[in-house]
Enzyme design. Sequence first.
Site, PDB file in Angstrom:
ATOM      1  CG  PHE A  21       4.677  10.412   5.489  1.00  0.00           C
ATOM      2  CD1 PHE A  21       5.649  11.394   5.392  1.00  0.00           C
ATOM      3  CD2 PHE A  21       4.755   9.316   4.643  1.00  0.00           C
ATOM      4  CE1 PHE A  21       6.684  11.288   4.466  1.00  0.00           C
ATOM      5  CE2 PHE A  21       5.780   9.196   3.717  1.00  0.00           C
ATOM      6  CZ  PHE A  21       6.750  10.188   3.628  1.00  0.00           C
ATOM      7  CG  ASP A  48      -2.015   6.912   2.146  1.00  0.00           C
ATOM      8  OD1 ASP A  48      -1.621   5.779   1.797  1.00  0.00           O
ATOM      9  OD2 ASP A  48      -1.263   7.907   2.181  1.00  0.00           O
ATOM     10  CE  LYS A  76       5.367   2.784   2.281  1.00  0.00           C
ATOM     11  NZ  LYS A  76       6.657   3.238   1.779  1.00  0.00           N
TER      12      LYS A  76
END
Length: 426
Positions: free
Chosen positions: A146, A233, A274
Amino acid sequence: MSVLEKLTSADAINLEDQYGAHNYHPLPVVLNRGEGVYVWDVEGKKYYDFLSAYSAVNQGHCHPKIIGAMIEQAQALTLTSRAFYNDKLGIYEEYITKYFGFDKVLPMNTGAEAVETALKICRKWAYEKKGIPENEAQIIVCDGNFHGRTTTIISFSNDENARKNFGPYTAGFIKIAYDDLEALEKAITSSKNIAGFLVEPIQGEAGVYVPSEDYLAKAKALCKANNVLFIADEVQTGIARTGSLLAVCGNCTCENQCEKQSSYVTPDVLILGKAVSGGVYPVSAVLANNDIMNVIKPGQHGSTFGGNPIAAAVAMAALEVVSEEHLAQNARRLGKIFRTELAKYIETSNIATLVRGKGLLNAIVINDTEDSDTAWNICMKLAENGLLAKPTHGNIIRFAPPLVMTETQLSDCVSIIISTLKQFEK
């Protein structure tokens, strides 16, 4: 309704249902305030937040230092675009590159934007530095990944719900099994046109899958041996979530307290988002050294809001909080307690079969099929009992509280989780 009328949970849900696109399926809880590890709904009920906005709020809700930095900067200058210099961006760029140990940063806003940026950098590097023929570069990705929901990213997703009827898809990607070094080596050596390997150090959305201990280090070694960029990531796993500054922590600022530090690696390209802003403002970043980042020239990539003064001020404050409050160490310590206590319960449980994770990124597997509603119903009951969590992949519940949580608070939460699960024992 009048703006002066008090909004109820039902009112808010109805408004979203009527006027908003139906692209999410949230728990029916309407929040209007947060502080630290807690959030409150519009009726005043208090909850522990065990999702942390998908790990964006690692520093806790509305951290005063981060909020203060945002307010101070917003009162001075908010946005210039990159058509001009501003007095915050260079300071931030120096701060974040030294913080993570890279030469350069390319600032963006969202995690998906940062992933897209990393893919573009990788391809450009492949053509200009590695000598791959233009338009023939391939990037290896993992099943179950994801990385976001842009058109390019869903092109290499396994989630048919995210893919169906959004084609045609972007070419140039090879999918292999996660945590499979043999598959990676086969893919890397199958062609001279392999430019990069994009990987999550822990697959969060897939259900908090933690790879084998030596997977990342050996994957990086394979990439290095074949002149392939190792792209990490860390949008969800980074910024102390897993008990170290990064899940692949080669330049650790955790006071050398990382577990098995020798197994960590330094990626060629690092993707962050984030919690870089503590959930206060959209901030993401791609970091790399000069030999990679310098392929980007003026006009070749950018963003109106990327690197704006508020983002710079907020990100520096958020990263300072991580260091000053020793959030990585706290996540590592509390994560061990969480998994130990849940594992004790699971030994005699017939509703939960497994707890897994690292630091304060954890999940439990519910003893039911992926298409069942058991995990959803458990999360609904957890909310009734004062704790917010959300299922992922049907029968898995992810638990990721803010890293400012105390041991006393964690103990209370473990009690809530276990007592709730017991209500579903078969």
